[in-house]
Design a protein around this motif. Structure first.
Motif, short mmCIF file in Angstrom:
data_model
loop_
_atom_site.label_atom_id
_atom_site.label_comp_id
_atom_site.label_asym_id
_atom_site.label_seq_id
_atom_site.Cartn_x
_atom_site.Cartn_y
_atom_site.Cartn_z
N ILE A 23 -5.73 -33.57 10.78
CA ILE A 23 -5.30 -34.36 11.81
C ILE A 23 -5.63 -35.85 11.61
O ILE A 23 -4.78 -36.71 11.70
CB ILE A 23 -6.11 -34.00 13.27
N VAL A 24 -6.87 -36.17 10.95
CA VAL A 24 -7.35 -37.64 10.72
C VAL A 24 -6.30 -37.93 9.57
O VAL A 24 -5.95 -39.19 9.76
CB VAL A 24 -8.56 -37.53 10.26
N VAL A 25 -6.07 -37.27 8.63
CA VAL A 25 -5.06 -37.64 7.56
C VAL A 25 -3.60 -37.79 8.12
O VAL A 25 -3.01 -38.55 7.55
CB VAL A 25 -5.11 -36.35 6.39
N LYS A 26 -3.15 -36.86 8.98
CA LYS A 26 -1.87 -37.22 9.34
C LYS A 26 -1.89 -38.36 10.33
O LYS A 26 -1.04 -39.40 10.24
CB LYS A 26 -1.59 -36.09 10.50
N LEU A 27 -2.86 -39.07 11.03
CA LEU A 27 -3.14 -39.87 11.63
C LEU A 27 -3.27 -41.18 10.95
O LEU A 27 -2.34 -42.11 11.07
CB LEU A 27 -4.32 -40.07 12.56
N ILE A 28 -3.78 -41.34 9.75
CA ILE A 28 -3.71 -42.25 8.67
C ILE A 28 -2.50 -42.43 7.99
O ILE A 28 -2.24 -43.53 7.91
CB ILE A 28 -5.12 -41.87 7.60
N GLY A 29 -1.86 -41.14 7.81
CA GLY A 29 -0.55 -41.09 7.14
C GLY A 29 0.45 -42.04 8.07
O GLY A 29 1.49 -42.76 7.48
N ALA A 30 0.39 -41.87 9.35
CA ALA A 30 1.30 -42.59 10.40
C ALA A 30 0.80 -44.23 10.16
O ALA A 30 1.68 -44.89 10.29
CB ALA A 30 0.92 -42.02 11.78
N LEU A 31 -0.43 -44.23 10.39
CA LEU A 31 -0.95 -45.76 10.17
C LEU A 31 -0.62 -46.53 8.92
O LEU A 31 -0.43 -47.65 8.77
CB LEU A 31 -2.64 -45.85 10.54
N PHE A 32 -0.31 -45.53 7.75
CA PHE A 32 0.10 -46.18 6.44
C PHE A 32 1.53 -46.40 6.68
O PHE A 32 2.23 -47.41 6.14
CB PHE A 32 -0.05 -45.08 5.51
N LYS A 33 2.49 -45.55 7.04
CA LYS A 33 4.05 -45.69 7.03
C LYS A 33 4.54 -46.59 7.93
O LYS A 33 5.57 -47.18 7.73
CB LYS A 33 4.50 -44.29 7.04
N ILE A 34 3.78 -46.71 9.14
CA ILE A 34 4.53 -47.54 10.30
C ILE A 34 4.29 -48.81 9.60
O ILE A 34 5.26 -49.87 9.70
CB ILE A 34 3.85 -47.24 11.45
N PRO A 35 3.31 -49.44 9.31
CA PRO A 35 3.21 -50.74 8.70
C PRO A 35 3.78 -51.08 7.36
O PRO A 35 4.40 -52.18 7.22
CB PRO A 35 1.54 -51.06 8.58
N LEU A 36 3.80 -50.15 6.72
CA LEU A 36 4.45 -50.22 5.41
C LEU A 36 6.00 -50.46 5.55
O LEU A 36 6.76 -51.22 5.04
CB LEU A 36 4.58 -48.96 4.43
N GLY A 37 6.80 -49.67 6.59
CA GLY A 37 8.12 -49.97 7.12
C GLY A 37 8.18 -51.65 7.57
O GLY A 37 9.39 -51.88 7.57
N ASN A 38 7.13 -52.17 7.84
CA ASN A 38 7.42 -53.52 8.38
C ASN A 38 6.95 -54.53 7.19
O ASN A 38 7.43 -55.55 7.43
CB ASN A 38 6.40 -53.81 9.63
N ILE A 39 6.45 -54.01 6.07
CA ILE A 39 5.98 -54.88 5.15
C ILE A 39 7.04 -55.06 3.98
O ILE A 39 7.41 -56.10 3.64
CB ILE A 39 4.60 -54.67 4.41
N ALA A 44 13.71 -50.72 0.19
CA ALA A 44 12.49 -50.36 -0.67
C ALA A 44 11.83 -49.17 0.06
O ALA A 44 11.08 -48.39 -0.54
CB ALA A 44 11.49 -51.73 -0.79
N PHE A 45 11.80 -49.01 1.23
CA PHE A 45 11.15 -47.96 2.01
C PHE A 45 12.11 -46.68 1.60
O PHE A 45 11.33 -45.51 1.66
CB PHE A 45 11.34 -48.14 3.57
N ALA A 46 13.18 -46.93 1.46
CA ALA A 46 14.04 -45.69 0.98
C ALA A 46 13.68 -45.22 -0.42
O ALA A 46 13.79 -44.12 -0.68
CB ALA A 46 15.48 -46.13 1.14
#
Length: 551
Positions: A23-39, A44-46
């Motif tokens: 669960i922690v890993v999945k949440l960290i994954g979301a915290l990674f991908k959401i900011p990444l999509g804005n950076i 590039a995201f594709a």
């Protein structure tokens, strides 16, 4: 002799540790991908996700069922006190894992251009190269995890998973942000995020190697004669291959799905490769949010198999069926509000999390994907129920059927200019809808005690629909009120109308979510859609039942 109750407690304690880490890993994954999509840019995201689908399939091919097979063999040898057998099984497995890691790494290192062209996205070249070393590290890491799981020691696996995710978050976001600030090429900025994955895999492997060294050094000397290398390898493969084939179906479907989307957008719908990358990047942002509800299904799916298996062990098949129905109802209690909530507030959520994207397009796709997320959750719990009832080949078969439909639908829809990328969510909801429906039909016909799907799904479904309507209404009213305040509105880019500022949208969205949660909780309690038995399958369920006065 060891106490059976101690073993049982050790198992459930280990399962709880592993569940919490996932669960922690999945949440960290979301915290990674959401900011990444804005950076990074959408193109590039594709590129990032294209390379990741290739990587995911190669991981499954190279590791797949081997960790499970290794865990099973180590566990059996451990139960028999065959320490030398354990050591030899681990050595043989480690050699097999390292060999597969080197082969798959070389595939990505030597043929990045060909793989990128095969995906109809030539710009994913740098991301493929950046991910290649991760395959070398992840293979021996998988062997070490299987070794510890065979000893019912879940902490090294849990900690290593968190190390992987945290490194991806810290190094991946930092590198990609730095590359963007240096105005590097889009596809190179995506590879910066990928490098974080490789660093995480390497550090996780070194951590688990250290744990193995400490564990192995404490083991006593044994005098048993281990099996031959050929016999061990043969047993490993017999156990691993069926699991690998089943796990490969969805990964292969995702890979083909991505390749077909790029190909059909360019050849059928008439978009350029750059335009296709942008459209796919927008779709990938919606997919990031769609994947969140299923992450929270892990505790439930982990608890169903031992609960049903225990009932079957004493030939109490009616109890096994009752637990299965309770698991389905508990899934519905979570999946329906999560999916309908994503659909009802799809555009506001996208505007909140990805303000720089095409909000209307991404929001429309998330609206469909929200419904798909319900089917994914149902599929996951159905797979656990089927496996607990020893119908282990059925999930693989239904998954293959659903994936075939997914590929057919996306091939047709993505090539139609007026539909193009919007065919992606339709193919996803078709795929998982079919899988969930087939699983439910098979469960209904296979279990000795008939399950009531009306009892399992009706009250949560109706409550979630009313919740979704309430949330949408509150967002609409909040938006209208905030638009009247100058502080919360801005002129649209076309100069034709006012729109909510990001702060105004955030306030309206939070208000809608808050009201939705309250409405849903009240309806669930009023309709008695949840029982103490339902909560018993969840961690701390008894305490929650007492807190809510549920009997």
């Amino acid at each position: 002799m060891s106490n059976p109750s101690q073993k049982k407690n050790s198992f459930f304690g280990g399962a709880a540790i592993l569940t919490a880490s996932i669960i922690v890993v999945k949440l960290i994954g979301a915290l990674f991908k959401i900011p990444l999509g804005n950076i990074i840019s959408e193109a590039a995201f594709a590129d990032f996700n294209t390379a990741y689908y290739i990587y995911s399939l190669l991981i499954i091919i190279s590791t797949g069922g081997l960790p499970v097979a290794l865990s099973k063999m180590v566990s059996e040898a451990n139960a028999l006190g065959r320490g030398n057998q354990i050591r030899k099984v681990f050595r043989v497995a480690m050699a097999a894992f390292c060999t597969m890691g080197i082969i798959t790494m070389l595939v990505m290192l030597l043929f990045p251009r060909q793989l990128a062209d095969l995906m109809n996205n030539s710009h994913s070249y740098y991301c493929i190269l950046a991910l290649a070393p991760a395959l070398f590290f992840i293979c021996p890491l998988s062997a070490l995890r299987g070794y510890f799981q065979g000893h019912s020691l879940m902490t090294p696996t849990a900690v290593s998973q968190i190390i992987e995710a945290a490194c991806k978050l810290v190094f991946g976001l930092s590198l990609s942000a730095y590359m963007v600030s240096r105005n590097m090429e889009e596809s190179i900025t995506a590879s910066g995020a990928i490098i974080g994955v490789t660093i995480g895999s390497a550090l996780a492997m070194f951590y688990v190697m250290f744990c193995h060294h400490r564990h192995a050094s404490r083991l006593p000397r044994f005098h048993d004669t281990p099996d031959s290398t050929r016999s061990i390898l043969s047993t490993l493969l017999k156990l691993a291959v069926p699991i690998t084939l089943g796990a490969s179906a969805m990964a292969l479907a995702n890979l083909l799905d991505t390749s077909i989307i790029f190909g059909r957008l360019q050849s059928g719908a008439g978009f350029s490769e750059m335009e296709s990358r942008i459209l796919k990047g927008i779709y990938d942002k919606a997919l990031t949010l769609y994947n969140l509800p299923s992450a929270f299904m892990i505790p439930l799916t982990a608890s169903v198999i031992p609960a049903v298996s225990a009932a079957r062990a004493v030939k109490n098949y009616d109890e096994g069926a009752r637990i299965s129905e309770t698991a389905l109802r508990t899934t519905a209690l979570f999946a329906f509000p999560a999916g309908i909530g994503l659909s009802a507030l799809s555009t506001p959520i996208i505007r909140l999390l990805y303000p720089g994207t095409n909000v209307e397009l991404a929001g429309g796709m998330l609206r469909t994907l929200g419904i798909a997320s319900i089917f994914v959750c149902i599929m996951l719990i159905c797979n656990s129920i089927l496996q607990a009832h020893r119908l282990v080949t059925i999930p693989m078969t239904t998954t293959i059927v659903g994936c075939v439909f997914k590929i057919i639908v996306i091939y047709i829809l993505a090539g139609i200019p007026s539909i193009n990328i919007k065919g992606g969510p339709v193919s996803t909801v078709t795929c998982f809808g079919i899988i969930a429906l087939l699983d439910l039909i098979i469960i209904k016909r296979s279990l000795p005690r008939s399950l009531s799907y009306v009892r399992a799904f009706l009250k949560p479904g109706l409550s979630a629909l009313l919740m979704g309507a309430a949330a949408a209404a509150v967002y609409g009213l909040s938006s209208a009120m905030l638009l009247k305040a100058d502080a919360f509105r801005t002129l649209a880019a076309d100069g034709q109308a006012f729109m909510l500022t990001r702060t105004g949208n955030a306030l309206a969205t939070m208000a809608a979510i808050g009201v939705g949660v309250i409405v849903y909780a009240a309806l669930i309690l009023l309709t008695r859609a949840i029982s103490k038995d339902d909560l018993a399958l969840m961690p701390k369920g008894d305490k929650i039942a007492k807190l809510l006065h549920i009997r």
